[in-house]
Design an enzyme around this catalytic site. Sequence first.
Site: not given
Length: 508
Positions: A83-84
Site C-alpha cells: 500500500e505505502d
Amino acid sequence: MDNGGNQKEKTAKDLIDAMEYANTEDRQLVTKAFDFAKKAHEGQFRESKEPYFFHVFETAKILAELGMGPVVVATGLLHDVIEDTAITKEEIEAEFGKEILFLIEGVTKLGKLKYRGLKRHTESLRKFFIATSQDIRVLIVRLADRLHNMQTLKYLSKEKQIRKSSETLEIFAPLAYRLGMRVISKDLEDLAFSFINPEKYKETQLLAKQITKRDMKFLEKFDRSIKKTLAKEKLRNIRTSFRVKGLYSLYKKLQRKDGDIEKIYDITALRIITDSVGDCYKILGIIHNTWKPLPGRLKDYIALPKPNAYQSLHTTIFTGNGGILEIQIRTNEMHEEAELGVASHISYKESNRGAAQSQLLWFKRFLPQIEYLKKSPEDGKTNGTTPDWVKKLGSECDNEEGEKLFDELKTDFFEHRVFVFTPNGDVIDLPINSSPIDFAYTIHTDIGKHLSGAKVNGKMASLDTKLRDGDIVEIVTNKSSKPTRKWLDVVKTSEAKRNIKSALKIKD
Ligand code: MN
C-alpha cells in the site's frame, strides 16, 4: 504494550524474543522481513515524527506477544509495503512466497473499507470483514495494526481521533471480542473511550482506581485464606490472579445500573486457574461450602459456553466481613482461550495442519447464523438443504479431514453471501445472485417500490444483473415506477418477494 521502548534501536531480536517459539528457520524469516520492511519504509515518517517502520515493528511485536508464529509476525512487518511503498506484489512473492503475499493483500484490502457510522450496517460490515479475510490470520494482523494505531492516535487531528475511535468501538473491538481475543478487545475499547469521551473516561478511571485499591487489600487476604482451604483438600495445583474490569465496559455497566457502583460486583475478580475440569467443580464446591454464595450469581460457562466459546465457572460470594467478591474458576486451556481466543489456537502451530482444525472450530461459532442451518420447528432436524459437511461437523475428525472440511465450509460460507456497497460506502449483505431489486428493497421498501433503474459501478445496469462482491450500487427511483411480475423471477430475498407480491396483490 506501551511505547516506552521507542527511543532505542529496534532489532529483529526484540521480535524473536517476544515470540513463544522460534527455530532457526523462523528466526531467519522474521529477520528477513524485518530488514526488508525497514528498507522499504526508509525515509517515511508518521504524524508522531517517528519513522514509519516503528509502526510495522510494533504491529509485529503485538502479534508476537499474542503467540503468533513467524509467518504472521512477518506479515505484521510487511503489512503496509504494498500500500505505502514502491514494492510490488511480484517482489513480495519472489522474496517471501505466495502465503505471505496472500496475507498482506488481505490486510491491504480490509484497510480500504471506509466506515460511515451507520449503526444498522455495522453487523454487515463485521460480516464483510470476515468474508473478505478468508483467512482468520488476516483479521488478527488487522486488529494488531489497529491496536498500534490507537496507541498512537494522540498525534492525529481531533476529527480523525473521533472517527477512528468510533470505528474501533463499533467494529474492531466487537470483532476482537467475537474472536475471543479479550485482551485486544479491552485495550481497543479503553483507548477509543479515552478519545471519544475524555471526561467520562477520567471519571471512570478514578472510580476504578478507588475500588481497586479498596478491593486489593481484601483480595490479598482472601487469596491466602482460599489457598489454605484448598490445600487442606489436597488441591495445590492452582494459581490465582486478580483481574480488573476494563474501563469502557465498567462505564457501560454503570449506565445500565443507573450509575450505582455498589450494584456492580465484578469490577475486580479473583481468578482460580487449575489443571482439570473436575478440579474446577471441586474448587467451586469447597468455596460454596466455606463462603455463602450470592443467590442467582452462579454461572456454569463450562457446561454451557458463551457464544464466543468462553468457558469458566463464575460465582459471587459473601466474604464474611461485609464484602462481596466474584470468583472465576477455569482450567489453563480455558484461560488461554479466554485471553487470546482464536489466536490461542493458531499460535506457533500455524505452520502445521493444526491451523485448519482450529479455524474450523472457530467457524463453528458462526454457523448458527447461516440461514439454511435453521432447524425446522416440527421435528427439530435441519432442513433438506443441509450440506454434507455440516452433518459431519458434530463428529470429531482428524487433522487431514479437518482441513478438507474447513475448505468446504469456507467455500460454502462465502459463496452464500455477496457484500455490496451503497454510493456512500455502506455495506449491504445479500444472498448470492441477488439483483439491484433486492438491493433496493433491502435499503428501503419505498426505494424498492419506485425503482426505475440501477447503476452498478457507475454504469447503468439491467435490473436482473447479478451483483458481485464489492459492487457499488446506485438506485434510480421514479415516483410513477411500479413493481412488475417479472421482478418476482429475479429477486432472491424474501423481503423483496413479499413486498412485490403485496404491491401486485398476489396472495401466497
Ligand atoms: Mn498499518
